[in-house]
Design a protein around this motif. Sequence first.
Motif, PDB file in Angstrom:
ATOM      1  N   GLY A  62      -4.579  -0.137   3.542  1.00  0.00           N
ATOM      2  CA  GLY A  62      -3.238   0.288   4.535  1.00  0.00           C
ATOM      3  C   GLY A  62      -3.509   1.482   5.347  1.00  0.00           C
ATOM      4  N   ASP A  63      -2.977   2.534   4.998  1.00  0.00           N
ATOM      5  CA  ASP A  63      -3.165   3.773   5.963  1.00  0.00           C
ATOM      6  C   ASP A  63      -4.033   5.053   5.416  1.00  0.00           C
ATOM      7  N   THR A  64      -4.710   4.453   4.485  1.00  0.00           N
ATOM      8  CA  THR A  64      -5.823   5.914   3.891  1.00  0.00           C
ATOM      9  C   THR A  64      -7.119   5.376   4.719  1.00  0.00           C
ATOM     10  N   THR A 111       0.625  -1.348   0.311  1.00  0.00           N
ATOM     11  CA  THR A 111       0.106   0.304   0.163  1.00  0.00           C
ATOM     12  C   THR A 111       0.594   1.112   0.216  1.00  0.00           C
ATOM     13  N   HIS A 112       1.885   0.746   0.637  1.00  0.00           N
ATOM     14  CA  HIS A 112       2.614   2.330   0.939  1.00  0.00           C
ATOM     15  C   HIS A 112       4.545   2.133   1.077  1.00  0.00           C
ATOM     16  N   HIS A 113       5.038   3.031   1.320  1.00  0.00           N
ATOM     17  CA  HIS A 113       6.887   2.483   1.407  1.00  0.00           C
ATOM     18  C   HIS A 113       6.655   2.425   2.701  1.00  0.00           C
ATOM     19  N   HIS A 114       6.018   2.922   3.735  1.00  0.00           N
ATOM     20  CA  HIS A 114       6.589   3.046   5.185  1.00  0.00           C
ATOM     21  C   HIS A 114       7.116   2.340   5.493  1.00  0.00           C
ATOM     22  N   TRP A 115       8.526   1.379   6.245  1.00  0.00           N
ATOM     23  CA  TRP A 115       8.629   0.171   6.556  1.00  0.00           C
ATOM     24  C   TRP A 115       8.029  -0.971   7.291  1.00  0.00           C
ATOM     25  N   ASP A 116       6.957   0.214   7.830  1.00  0.00           N
ATOM     26  CA  ASP A 116       5.614  -1.488   8.390  1.00  0.00           C
ATOM     27  C   ASP A 116       4.934  -1.861   8.110  1.00  0.00           C
ATOM     28  N   HIS A 117       5.327  -1.482   6.611  1.00  0.00           N
ATOM     29  CA  HIS A 117       4.409  -1.836   5.640  1.00  0.00           C
ATOM     30  C   HIS A 117       4.610  -2.498   4.568  1.00  0.00           C
ATOM     31  N   ALA A 118       6.102  -2.365   4.118  1.00  0.00           N
ATOM     32  CA  ALA A 118       6.832  -2.703   3.343  1.00  0.00           C
ATOM     33  C   ALA A 118       8.544  -3.399   3.546  1.00  0.00           C
ATOM     34  N   GLY A 177      -2.819  10.687   0.223  1.00  0.00           N
ATOM     35  CA  GLY A 177      -2.781  10.980   1.559  1.00  0.00           C
ATOM     36  C   GLY A 177      -2.335  11.112   2.527  1.00  0.00           C
ATOM     37  N   HIS A 178      -1.982   9.942   3.212  1.00  0.00           N
ATOM     38  CA  HIS A 178      -1.284   9.298   4.367  1.00  0.00           C
ATOM     39  C   HIS A 178      -0.037  10.094   4.007  1.00  0.00           C
ATOM     40  N   THR A 179       0.251   9.365   1.829  1.00  0.00           N
ATOM     41  CA  THR A 179       1.787   9.249   0.990  1.00  0.00           C
ATOM     42  C   THR A 179       1.936   9.580  -0.013  1.00  0.00           C
TER      43      THR A 179
HETATM   44 ZN   LIG Z   1       2.112   4.531   7.362  1.00  0.00          ZN
END
Ligand SMILES: [Zn+2]
Length: 228
Positions: free
Chosen positions: A133-135, A53-60, A109-111
């Motif tokens: 994700g974080d949306t 969903t996005h590049h943040h470490w806790d997702h990727a 929005g979030h990223t």
């Molecule tokens: Zn995030």
Amino acid sequence: MKVKVISVLEDNYMYLIIDENTQHAVAVDVAVSKRLLEIIRKEDATLRAILTTHHHWDHARGNEDLSKLYPGLEVYGGDERVGALTHHVTHGEELKFSSINVRCLLTPGHTSGHACYFVWEDDSPDAPAAFTGDTLFIGGCGRILEGTAEQMYNSLTEVLGTLPKETKVFCGHEYTARNLKFALKVEPKNELVKEKLAWAKLREDEDVPTVPSTLAEEFFYNPFLRVS
Ligand SMILES: [Zn+2]
């Protein structure tokens, strides 16, 4: 279509979507590769791709590990910063893995490069699913870190909010109880917020996930879908 909900780290969710006829599977937001591998083994599944969903470490964070373990593994995302990315998706792009269909939705929005994934299975009575994700969270939404409030509003109401109402919502974090406490401040008389909050607190006490909800439910208690 089976969706395995995998709790990792403090309050993150990773998911494994399995086509139960072929056992082919697609993972969403691989934060902890070891944990995902355990589930793949247990389910006797074959990993076809990763949706991030996005590049943040806790997702990727697990993408690189898995790409090394599975040479040629396809990694999808809406942002070049996603680790081991092989396919930069566009809004509305459709993907297919055995009988699992995926529509990629860009939701900045979030990223700035956040993507959500709308997933359904051919010839299946199961409701479709959205990996948000974080949306969109249950009862809330992600923090606006890179986009504008207008972008987030559009992502929530125009992109996610127009999906079929029966869509199951699988989000990136277990923030439900805390989101609903805020929702209750916004709408102190909303009985559905009170009910869902009481339920979420029980789940929290028992350390059981509150995912998924449905989009129809979110319209009843999520203040960010009730702003129009
Ligand atoms: Zn995030």
